[in-house]
Design a protein around this motif. Structure first.
Motif, mmCIF file in Angstrom:
data_model
loop_
_atom_site.group_PDB
_atom_site.id
_atom_site.type_symbol
_atom_site.label_atom_id
_atom_site.label_comp_id
_atom_site.label_asym_id
_atom_site.label_seq_id
_atom_site.Cartn_x
_atom_site.Cartn_y
_atom_site.Cartn_z
ATOM 1 N N MET A 178 0.850 -1.187 0.000
ATOM 2 C CA MET A 178 0.000 0.000 0.000
ATOM 3 C C MET A 178 0.886 1.237 0.000
ATOM 4 O O MET A 178 2.021 1.201 0.500
ATOM 5 N N PRO A 179 0.389 2.357 -0.542
ATOM 6 C CA PRO A 179 1.144 3.608 -0.469
ATOM 7 C C PRO A 179 1.341 4.017 0.991
ATOM 8 O O PRO A 179 0.500 3.714 1.850
ATOM 9 N N GLY A 180 2.418 4.688 1.295
ATOM 10 C CA GLY A 180 2.662 5.088 2.676
ATOM 11 C C GLY A 180 3.080 3.893 3.502
ATOM 12 O O GLY A 180 3.985 3.143 3.131
ATOM 13 N N MET A 181 2.413 3.677 4.615
ATOM 14 C CA MET A 181 2.738 2.551 5.496
ATOM 15 C C MET A 181 2.204 1.252 4.891
ATOM 16 O O MET A 181 1.001 1.098 4.704
ATOM 17 N N ASN A 182 3.101 0.320 4.600
ATOM 18 C CA ASN A 182 2.650 -0.953 4.044
ATOM 19 C C ASN A 182 2.179 -1.896 5.154
ATOM 20 O O ASN A 182 2.254 -1.577 6.337
ATOM 21 N N GLY A 183 1.710 -3.064 4.747
ATOM 22 C CA GLY A 183 1.127 -3.980 5.713
ATOM 23 C C GLY A 183 2.099 -4.476 6.764
ATOM 24 O O GLY A 183 1.745 -4.605 7.944
ATOM 25 N N LEU A 184 3.332 -4.764 6.364
ATOM 26 C CA LEU A 184 4.324 -5.257 7.319
ATOM 27 C C LEU A 184 4.665 -4.197 8.352
ATOM 28 O O LEU A 184 4.825 -4.489 9.546
ATOM 29 N N LEU A 185 4.779 -2.940 7.904
ATOM 30 C CA LEU A 185 5.026 -1.846 8.853
ATOM 31 C C LEU A 185 3.835 -1.656 9.775
ATOM 32 O O LEU A 185 3.995 -1.350 10.963
ATOM 33 N N LEU A 186 2.644 -1.842 9.246
ATOM 34 C CA LEU A 186 1.428 -1.729 10.060
ATOM 35 C C LEU A 186 1.425 -2.797 11.153
ATOM 36 O O LEU A 186 1.088 -2.510 12.310
ATOM 37 N N LEU A 187 1.809 -4.007 10.807
ATOM 38 C CA LEU A 187 1.879 -5.076 11.796
ATOM 39 C C LEU A 187 2.855 -4.707 12.911
ATOM 40 O O LEU A 187 2.555 -4.887 14.097
ATOM 41 N N GLY A 188 4.006 -4.179 12.528
ATOM 42 C CA GLY A 188 4.989 -3.767 13.528
ATOM 43 C C GLY A 188 4.468 -2.661 14.422
ATOM 44 O O GLY A 188 4.715 -2.663 15.640
ATOM 45 N N GLU A 189 3.721 -1.728 13.847
ATOM 46 C CA GLU A 189 3.161 -0.620 14.634
ATOM 47 C C GLU A 189 2.143 -1.142 15.638
ATOM 48 O O GLU A 189 2.121 -0.713 16.802
ATOM 49 N N LEU A 190 1.297 -2.061 15.219
ATOM 50 C CA LEU A 190 0.316 -2.643 16.131
ATOM 51 C C LEU A 190 1.003 -3.367 17.283
ATOM 52 O O LEU A 190 0.580 -3.255 18.441
ATOM 53 N N GLN A 191 2.044 -4.099 16.970
ATOM 54 C CA GLN A 191 2.769 -4.828 18.010
ATOM 55 C C GLN A 191 3.399 -3.867 19.008
ATOM 56 O O GLN A 191 3.394 -4.120 20.224
ATOM 57 N N GLN A 192 3.931 -2.750 18.538
ATOM 58 C CA GLN A 192 4.505 -1.743 19.429
ATOM 59 C C GLN A 192 3.443 -1.115 20.314
ATOM 60 O O GLN A 192 3.717 -0.728 21.453
ATOM 61 N N MET A 193 2.228 -1.012 19.804
ATOM 62 C CA MET A 193 1.111 -0.452 20.571
ATOM 63 C C MET A 193 0.517 -1.468 21.555
ATOM 64 O O MET A 193 -0.373 -1.139 22.322
ATOM 65 N N GLY A 194 0.998 -2.704 21.492
ATOM 66 C CA GLY A 194 0.460 -3.739 22.371
ATOM 67 C C GLY A 194 -0.853 -4.313 21.881
ATOM 68 O O GLY A 194 -1.604 -4.920 22.646
ATOM 69 N N ILE A 195 -1.158 -4.110 20.589
ATOM 70 C CA ILE A 195 -2.387 -4.639 19.999
ATOM 71 C C ILE A 195 -2.045 -5.961 19.323
ATOM 72 O O ILE A 195 -1.398 -5.984 18.269
ATOM 73 N N ASN A 196 -2.488 -7.050 19.911
ATOM 74 C CA ASN A 196 -2.095 -8.382 19.468
ATOM 75 C C ASN A 196 -3.229 -9.064 18.709
ATOM 76 O O ASN A 196 -3.702 -10.131 19.088
ATOM 77 N N TRP A 197 -3.660 -8.438 17.620
ATOM 78 C CA TRP A 197 -4.738 -9.016 16.817
ATOM 79 C C TRP A 197 -4.180 -10.020 15.819
ATOM 80 O O TRP A 197 -3.065 -9.855 15.315
ATOM 81 N N PRO A 198 -4.963 -11.041 15.466
ATOM 82 C CA PRO A 198 -4.569 -11.891 14.341
ATOM 83 C C PRO A 198 -4.648 -11.069 13.052
ATOM 84 O O PRO A 198 -5.617 -10.340 12.833
ATOM 85 N N VAL A 199 -3.622 -11.180 12.222
ATOM 86 C CA VAL A 199 -3.566 -10.404 10.983
ATOM 87 C C VAL A 199 -3.471 -11.353 9.790
ATOM 88 O O VAL A 199 -2.600 -12.227 9.744
ATOM 89 N N ILE A 200 -4.380 -11.172 8.860
ATOM 90 C CA ILE A 200 -4.342 -11.915 7.598
ATOM 91 C C ILE A 200 -3.872 -10.948 6.519
ATOM 92 O O ILE A 200 -4.512 -9.929 6.265
ATOM 93 N N PHE A 201 -2.742 -11.255 5.889
ATOM 94 C CA PHE A 201 -2.223 -10.410 4.824
ATOM 95 C C PHE A 201 -2.693 -10.916 3.467
ATOM 96 O O PHE A 201 -2.844 -12.122 3.261
ATOM 97 N N MET A 202 -2.891 -9.968 2.549
ATOM 98 C CA MET A 202 -3.252 -10.324 1.184
ATOM 99 C C MET A 202 -2.506 -9.398 0.233
ATOM 100 O O MET A 202 -2.186 -8.259 0.572
ATOM 101 N N THR A 203 -2.212 -9.909 -0.942
ATOM 102 C CA THR A 203 -1.517 -9.094 -1.924
ATOM 103 C C THR A 203 -1.725 -9.665 -3.315
ATOM 104 O O THR A 203 -1.981 -10.865 -3.468
ATOM 105 N N GLY A 204 -1.629 -8.811 -4.302
ATOM 106 C CA GLY A 204 -1.698 -9.257 -5.681
ATOM 107 C C GLY A 204 -0.325 -9.499 -6.256
ATOM 108 O O GLY A 204 -0.176 -9.910 -7.396
ATOM 109 N N HIS A 205 0.686 -9.220 -5.477
ATOM 110 C CA HIS A 205 2.061 -9.333 -5.972
ATOM 111 C C HIS A 205 2.917 -10.118 -4.983
ATOM 112 O O HIS A 205 4.094 -9.851 -4.799
ATOM 113 N N GLY A 206 2.334 -11.085 -4.313
ATOM 114 C CA GLY A 206 3.050 -11.791 -3.256
ATOM 115 C C GLY A 206 4.091 -12.741 -3.796
ATOM 116 O O GLY A 206 4.011 -13.214 -4.926
#
Length: 203
Positions: A59-87
């Motif tokens: 994604m433009p700006g913060m990508n999904g992997l960076l978003l996961l890291g940000e959530l972990q730093q915030m102490g938000i431990n949600w299950p995350v399902i990633f999707m991509t068209g270019h995986g």
């Protein structure tokens, strides 16, 4: 709280795809909310909500992997399902190593998505249950005096009252008083229940 009552957040900058995915999930009676960027999703986000996240990796700006890291730093431990068209395999491995629940490549099979989502929601519900149990036990531990905590530590080691009295330099009668108060505050009817509660805090 049931799995279907938990909210699913969908983060994807592709408006048409995001809307299509939200419609699909709503048609299966899931509670959903869409966001067009990781930054928009993070606004007002707190640890208190129990939810699941489906996010695009690229994604433009913060990508999904960076978003996961940000959530972990915030102490938000949600299950995350990633999707991509270019995986690719390295990206999938990195996402899973970083704590992602699953990785799906667009276009993905509807049944595979729903199965992954149900699994993620079950994980979220289990984590919430464990967190609530942890908070209950932690609150009870906070009620103990220093002496009661010392008695607790020796009780869970399997020490008898006489041994505890010798170790703490107090009478057996005093040990019995502290032990009784400690068990009441911990709401444990037996040493087994006490140990089980403490193990739940340490997990």
């Amino acid at each position: 709280m049931s799995e279907r009552s938990m909210k699913i957040h969908v983060v994807d900058d592709d408006d048409a795809f995001r809307d299509s995915l939200l419609w699909l999930l709503e048609s299966h009676d899931y509670q959903v909310e869409g966001h067009d960027s990781a930054e928009a999703f993070l606004i007002g986000r707190t640890r208190g909500e129990v939810a699941c996240l489906i996010a695009d990796v690229r994604m433009p700006g913060m990508n999904g992997l960076l978003l996961l890291g940000e959530l972990q730093q915030m102490g938000i431990n949600w299950p995350v399902i990633f999707m991509t068209g270019h995986g690719d395999v390295p990206m999938a491995v990195q996402a899973l190593r970083n704590g992602a629940h699953d990785f799906l490549e667009k276009p993905f099979d509807q049944a595979a998505l729903l199965a992954s989502l149900d699994s993620a929601l079950a994980v979220a519900l289990d984590r919430q249950s464990k967190l609530l149990a942890y908070e209950r036990v932690a609150a009870r531990l906070a009620l103990l005096t220093q002496r009661e905590r010392e008695v607790l530590d020796l009780v869970v080691q399997g020490k008898m009252n006489k041994v505890i009295a010798d170790a703490l330099g107090i009478s057996i009668k005093t040990v019995e008083v502290h032990r009784g108060k400690m068990m009441d505050k911990m709401r444990a009817r037996s040493v087994v229940e006490l140990v089980q509660a403490l193990v739940s805090v340490q997990e």
